[in-house]
Motif scaffolding. Structure first.
Motif, short mmCIF file in Angstrom:
data_model
loop_
_atom_site.label_atom_id
_atom_site.label_comp_id
_atom_site.label_asym_id
_atom_site.label_seq_id
_atom_site.Cartn_x
_atom_site.Cartn_y
_atom_site.Cartn_z
N PHE A 24 0.74 -0.79 -4.85
CA PHE A 24 -0.48 -1.45 -4.40
C PHE A 24 -0.56 -2.86 -4.99
N TYR B 261 -7.32 -2.13 0.05
CA TYR B 261 -6.17 -3.04 0.20
C TYR B 261 -5.96 -3.39 1.67
N ARG C 188 0.84 -1.21 0.00
CA ARG C 188 0.00 0.00 0.00
C ARG C 188 0.87 1.25 0.00
N TYR D 61 -6.55 2.75 -0.71
CA TYR D 61 -5.75 2.29 0.43
C TYR D 61 -6.59 1.45 1.38
#
Length: 330
Positions: free
Chosen positions: A163, A80, A36, A77
């Motif tokens: 990511f 994830y 991330r 974000y």
């Protein structure tokens, strides 16, 4: 005539060998890697100026690099991060970064992770085409520090690489692989296996203890909330209790057959989770009080389990544990 040492190893079977062997067959090692990027950066030049202006010795200024577009990045974000949250919630602790899952539940665990990973990947895919525009709009918003911000922002390709979700293939429990020891005397092999069994048994006792601690936290949450006149009842209250029940049952069935864990799981399923959804506790005071009392009683039982001696007694260092792993090799 059979070797005397081998006879002794066949005869000296210990319950811990059965427990370890059963656990090795019933649990798998799981691992998930999640990458991330928070979208934040420390402005070195701005920090230095702020320190000078304030007459301070040190200080740091951290800012959301994408300015008002930071909210869009945070959605990616969060998606994830949820993969990690799900993984930590539905598996049992093993050894960081590894977790443990009951064999029968591994497909379901992997399915939940893959579904959330797909959600995260889709959000990233939707975010990336707008990323360069977000950068162009964000840099001027940082005023005189725009150049420094620009240096800190990754390119679209770099962001894409930051990511990621990797769901590693499940692995069996790390029992002894005696093949690598070559031709080792039987008594030495027995001691090696005994030491291995003992170490793995200690690990499973730690996992059992952590599972009890997690279950205690879940039922105490139910008891605390249902003791209030206006409780805050989210779906997670029931979800966490269900997970606690499942994990207690898995330890019982998959490790040491400690029937007390199974009984506690039954109480959670039948008496604590006596509604389909938390809102129903608001509608029925009798169900609310029944669940509260059951949770309070279960919490007390789990606290007693925290100090209870192991069901499977670990062998001493010189105990030759036979059966299971060693029997397959000799």
């Amino acid at each position: 005539m059979k070797n005397t040492q081998l006879d002794m190893m066949e005869i000296e079977k210990n319950s811990i060998s059965d427990a370890v062997q059963m656990a090795a067959n019933n649990f798998m090692i799981l691992q998930v890697s999640v990458g991330r990027w928070r979208g934040e950066g420390i402005l070195t030049d701005a920090s230095a100026k702020a320190v000078r202006d304030a007459g301070a010795k040190a200080g740091k200024i951290s800012v959301p690099l994408l300015g008002h577009h930071d909210e869009e990045l945070k959605k990616v974000y969060a998606a994830y991060s949820k993969v990690r949250t799900i993984f930590d919630k539905i598996t049992m602790k093993y050894q960081t970064p590894l977790k443990m899952g009951f064999v029968g539940e591994v497909p379901e665990i992997l399915g939940k992770l893959m579904r959330q990973a797909k959600i995260a990947e889709d959000l990233k895919t939707g975010f990336l085409p707008n990323y360069d525009r977000f950068i162009k709009e964000a840099i001027p918003s940082h005023g005189s520090w725009g150049a420094e911000v620009k240096r800190l922002i990754p390119t679209a390709q770099q962001l894409d690489e930051k990511f990621y979700v990797t769901i590693h293939d499940p692995k069996p429990m790390p029992v002894m692989d005696m093949a690598r020891y070559g031709c080792v005397p039987t008594d030495t092999m027995g001691k090696i296996v005994a030491a291995s069994n003992k170490a793995l048994a200690q690990k499973f006792e730690e996992i059992k203890s952590q599972t009890i601690d997690s279950a205690l936290k879940a039922v105490e949450k139910v008891a605390t909330q249902l003791s209030k006149d206006s409780p805050r009842l989210h779906d997670s209250v029931i979800e966490d209790a269900k997970i606690a029940s499942s994990q207690l049952r898995n330890i019982c069935n998959g490790y040491d057959k400690d029937i007390r864990l199974s009984n506690i799981a039954d109480t959670i399923d039948k008496e604590i989770i006596n509604v389909e959804e938390p809102a129903q506790w608001h509608d029925s005071m009798s169900k609310k009080w029944e669940a509260r009392d059951a949770a309070t009683k279960t919490a007390a039982n789990l606290k007693r389990m925290q100090t209870a001696p192991p069901v499977a007694q670990p062998p001493t260092d010189d105990t030759l544990v036979a059966g299971g792993l060693l029997a397959d090799l000799l």
